[in-house]
Design a protein around this motif. Structure first.
Motif, PDB file in Angstrom:
ATOM      1  N   UNK A  91       0.866  -1.187   0.000  1.00 26.71           N
ATOM      2  CA  UNK A  91       0.000   0.000   0.000  1.00 26.71           C
ATOM      3  C   UNK A  91       0.900   1.234   0.000  1.00 26.71           C
ATOM      4  N   UNK A  92       0.703   2.089  -0.976  1.00 27.92           N
ATOM      5  CA  UNK A  92       1.546   3.287  -1.054  1.00 27.92           C
ATOM      6  C   UNK A  92       0.648   4.517  -1.090  1.00 27.92           C
ATOM      7  N   UNK A  93       0.974   5.531  -0.290  1.00 28.47           N
ATOM      8  CA  UNK A  93       0.216   6.777  -0.410  1.00 28.47           C
ATOM      9  C   UNK A  93       1.170   7.981  -0.460  1.00 28.47           C
ATOM     10  N   UNK A  94       0.615   9.152  -0.751  1.00 24.30           N
ATOM     11  CA  UNK A  94       1.472  10.335  -0.958  1.00 24.30           C
ATOM     12  C   UNK A  94       2.279  10.708   0.282  1.00 24.30           C
ATOM     13  N   UNK A  95       1.674  10.455   1.447  1.00 29.72           N
ATOM     14  CA  UNK A  95       2.359  10.777   2.705  1.00 29.72           C
ATOM     15  C   UNK A  95       3.709  10.044   2.768  1.00 29.72           C
ATOM     16  N   UNK A  96       3.731   8.821   2.238  1.00 31.47           N
ATOM     17  CA  UNK A  96       4.975   8.031   2.297  1.00 31.47           C
ATOM     18  C   UNK A  96       6.073   8.704   1.469  1.00 31.47           C
ATOM     19  N   UNK A  97       5.675   9.249   0.332  1.00 33.80           N
ATOM     20  CA  UNK A  97       6.681   9.943  -0.485  1.00 33.80           C
ATOM     21  C   UNK A  97       7.218  11.166   0.266  1.00 33.80           C
ATOM     22  N   UNK A  98       6.306  11.827   0.997  1.00 37.60           N
ATOM     23  CA  UNK A  98       6.751  13.002   1.779  1.00 37.60           C
ATOM     24  C   UNK A  98       7.752  12.607   2.854  1.00 37.60           C
ATOM     25  N   UNK A  99       7.442  11.508   3.582  1.00 40.27           N
ATOM     26  CA  UNK A  99       8.351  11.037   4.642  1.00 40.27           C
ATOM     27  C   UNK A  99       9.717  10.731   4.035  1.00 40.27           C
ATOM     28  N   UNK A 100       9.691  10.096   2.874  1.00 38.52           N
ATOM     29  CA  UNK A 100      10.934   9.732   2.180  1.00 38.52           C
ATOM     30  C   UNK A 100      11.741  10.988   1.831  1.00 38.52           C
ATOM     31  N   UNK A 121      23.837   3.924  -2.570  1.00 43.81           N
ATOM     32  CA  UNK A 121      23.389   2.530  -2.627  1.00 43.81           C
ATOM     33  C   UNK A 121      21.896   2.418  -2.318  1.00 43.81           C
ATOM     34  N   UNK A 122      21.166   1.864  -3.261  1.00 46.38           N
ATOM     35  CA  UNK A 122      19.754   1.513  -3.059  1.00 46.38           C
ATOM     36  C   UNK A 122      18.825   2.729  -2.951  1.00 46.38           C
ATOM     37  N   UNK A 123      17.510   2.463  -2.827  1.00 48.35           N
ATOM     38  CA  UNK A 123      16.559   3.583  -2.888  1.00 48.35           C
ATOM     39  C   UNK A 123      16.601   4.517  -1.685  1.00 48.35           C
ATOM     40  N   UNK A 124      16.938   3.995  -0.498  1.00 48.76           N
ATOM     41  CA  UNK A 124      16.765   4.824   0.719  1.00 48.76           C
ATOM     42  C   UNK A 124      17.373   6.224   0.573  1.00 48.76           C
ATOM     43  N   UNK A 125      18.644   6.340   0.131  1.00 47.93           N
ATOM     44  CA  UNK A 125      19.210   7.691   0.006  1.00 47.93           C
ATOM     45  C   UNK A 125      19.163   8.250  -1.413  1.00 47.93           C
ATOM     46  N   UNK A 126      18.326   7.666  -2.290  1.00 47.97           N
ATOM     47  CA  UNK A 126      18.389   8.031  -3.723  1.00 47.97           C
ATOM     48  C   UNK A 126      18.124   9.509  -3.978  1.00 47.97           C
ATOM     49  N   UNK A 127      17.281  10.138  -3.122  1.00 51.13           N
ATOM     50  CA  UNK A 127      16.915  11.540  -3.386  1.00 51.13           C
ATOM     51  C   UNK A 127      18.020  12.518  -2.971  1.00 51.13           C
ATOM     52  N   UNK A 128      19.107  12.004  -2.417  1.00 54.21           N
ATOM     53  CA  UNK A 128      20.247  12.900  -2.139  1.00 54.21           C
ATOM     54  C   UNK A 128      20.781  13.512  -3.427  1.00 54.21           C
ATOM     55  N   UNK A 129      20.415  12.924  -4.554  1.00 48.55           N
ATOM     56  CA  UNK A 129      20.858  13.440  -5.859  1.00 48.55           C
ATOM     57  C   UNK A 129      20.447  14.907  -6.043  1.00 48.55           C
ATOM     58  N   UNK A 152       4.989  -0.048 -10.059  1.00 50.19           N
ATOM     59  CA  UNK A 152       5.303   1.077 -10.943  1.00 50.19           C
ATOM     60  C   UNK A 152       5.171   2.436 -10.267  1.00 50.19           C
ATOM     61  N   UNK A 153       4.259   2.500  -9.297  1.00 55.36           N
ATOM     62  CA  UNK A 153       4.114   3.805  -8.626  1.00 55.36           C
ATOM     63  C   UNK A 153       5.427   4.168  -7.906  1.00 55.36           C
ATOM     64  N   UNK A 154       6.000   3.185  -7.257  1.00 54.96           N
ATOM     65  CA  UNK A 154       7.253   3.444  -6.531  1.00 54.96           C
ATOM     66  C   UNK A 154       8.386   3.677  -7.532  1.00 54.96           C
ATOM     67  N   UNK A 155       8.447   2.815  -8.547  1.00 64.41           N
ATOM     68  CA  UNK A 155       9.538   2.950  -9.515  1.00 64.41           C
ATOM     69  C   UNK A 155       9.482   4.312 -10.217  1.00 64.41           C
ATOM     70  N   UNK A 156       8.277   4.733 -10.626  1.00 63.33           N
ATOM     71  CA  UNK A 156       8.162   6.026 -11.323  1.00 63.33           C
ATOM     72  C   UNK A 156       8.574   7.183 -10.411  1.00 63.33           C
ATOM     73  N   UNK A 157       8.188   7.063  -9.141  1.00 62.14           N
ATOM     74  CA  UNK A 157       8.598   8.092  -8.183  1.00 62.14           C
ATOM     75  C   UNK A 157      10.125   8.141  -8.080  1.00 62.14           C
TER      76      UNK A 157
END
Ligand code: UDP
Length: 409
Positions: A91-100, A121-129, A152-157
């Motif tokens: 289950x994925x919702x927008x709030x999760x993207x915000x927390x990330x 390494x891996x998705x956890x720190x990917x947004x450091x880009x 796909x929702x997670x991958x596209x994000x």
């Protein structure tokens, strides 16, 4: 543990490989690199970083390793991402993207990226880009998970971040994606001199068996994995139930939890409940950094299993192959790269198949021995740490020559 130097690897791999590594490293002398991941212990990523970072530094590069911090809420989100990227229902919702994003931003504000190359390494720190435009570094995203059929929702994000990197690395050809950036493939590997893999004395093995009260009066079928549903601990228990109808053996499921995996405790409790009263199904909760225990258990096992439902690469399989163990493992993720069915182990697709193979190998020790011997040579050829070092050095060189298909060294 004795400090291992690169020259020690001549005992396990060809000297030619080591000389090649030294030559490549000369071209990169003084290069600064930062590795970033989300846990310093537990799981294969931390395991490999612990081993590779000192060797890179010995070779004259300046490699540092940073671990991002996160709250329980952040790791709940990244665990859901992890499961979803492996193709599981989540289950994925927008709030999760915000927390990330919040966690990535707060980590970014406490970090510096002054190095020549940043490997995330891996998705956890990917947004450091997002910090990339403040730096002159080349940024690489190293994906260790099986992204063949992601949610796909997670991958596209995530892809909005991944697209901004200079390059990506995947662990197997089947994980590669349509991306606008170069993709490299690096199989993971093990370090034969790590406490987890080095030869142990009889005494060291006995100490572990005594500590965890593992009797050796019956053949042992072992799985070592975190208490994670994707490792299929309940499937191991079902396999045990089928095997026990016909064979006298003991199953051992040993594992710990990882800092970035909040589900472990619940999965452990579920397995304990199922296995309550089963004398020959032993569950061992390993503490963090139980490397010698992992090694001793693998060396004691008659058969090693890895019945994962999804898998990145499966370092536990490599570790068992290196110890010449017959391995029965699911044909998922990177496991078929390691297990050539009938040659370096047995691939299975179900509980029934797993139970059949356990019985078959228990009844045919000569076959089991041959699988173990071939497995070790396969691991030596393809999955030792020196090969990962070589791959990274080549990648670092390639990053210095963007857009070139042929690089004169
Ligand atoms: N491992 C460990 N203690 C445990 C469970 C696993 O040290 O309780 C180690 C295991 O020996 C291997 C790594 O953690 O080196 C797991 O890597 P793998 O690729 O098999 O799976 P991951 O946990 O990364 O999904």
């Amino acid at each position: 543990m004795k400090k291992i130097s690169l020259k020690d690897y001549a005992a396990v791999t060809r000297t030619q490989n080591l000389e090649e590594i030294a030559l490549l490293a000369e071209k990169l002398s003084g290069l600064t690199v930062k590795m970033v991941n989300s846990t310093s212990m537990g799981g294969g990523v931390a395991e490999m970083l612990h081993r590779t970072v000192p060797l890179f530094n010995e070779l004259g590069l300046k490699v540092q390793w940073d671990v991002i911090k996160g709250t329980g809420a952040f790791f709940n989100v990244t665990k859901a991402f992890h499961n979803g990227l492996h193709g599981n229902e989540v289950e994925i919702d927008d709030k999760m993207f915000e927390v990330f994003l919040d966690a990535n931003e707060s980590n970014a504000s406490n970090m510096r990226f002054d190095e020549d190359i940043i490997v995330i390494h891996d998705p956890q720190p990917a947004a450091l880009i997002k910090e990339k435009n403040k730096t002159s570094a080349k940024w690489v995203w190293r994906c260790h998970i099986d992204t063949a059929t992601p949610n796909l929702r997670i991958w596209n994000f995530l892809q909005q971040f991944i697209n901004k990197y200079d390059a990506s690395i995947f662990s197997a050809p089947s994980f590669a994606k349509e991306l606008p950036i170069p993709q490299y493939m690096i199989y993971p590997a093990i370090d034969p001199f790590a406490d987890k893999n080095r030869d142990l004395t009889k005494q060291e093995i006995e100490d572990v068996l005594r500590k965890y009260q593992v009797p050796t009066n019956k053949p042992i079928v072992l799985q070592i994995s975190r208490f994670d549903r994707l490792k299929d601990p309940l499937g191991i228990f079902e396999t045990y139930k089928l095997v026990k109808k016909h064979a006298n053996c003991r199953f051992v499921y040993a594992g710990g939890t990882a800092d970035d995996d909040p589900e472990g405790t619940a999965v452990l409790a579920e397995l304990q409940e199922k296995a309550a009263g089963e004398e020959d199904f032993q569950i061992i909760l390993l503490p963090p950094f139980a490397d010698i225990a992992v090694n001793a258990l693998q060396r004691t096992a008659t058969i090693v299993m890895q019945k994962s439902l999804r898998e990145g690469f499966g370092l536990t399989v490599t570790e068992a192959l290196w110890k010449s163990k017959p391995v029965i493992a699911s044909a998922v993720g990177g496991i078929p790269l390691q297990i050539i069915n009938g040659l370096t182990g047995q691939l299975v697709h179900s509980v029934e198949g797993a139970a059949y193979q356990v019985r078959y190998l228990l009844n045919n020790p000569q076959v089991a021995k041959k699988l173990g011997q071939y497995g070790k040579e396969h691991a030596r050829e393809k999955f030792l740490l020196t090969r990962v070092i070589r791959n990274y050095l080549l990648l670092f060189i390639a990053l210095q020559h963007p857009g070139k298909n042929i690089i004169e060294l």
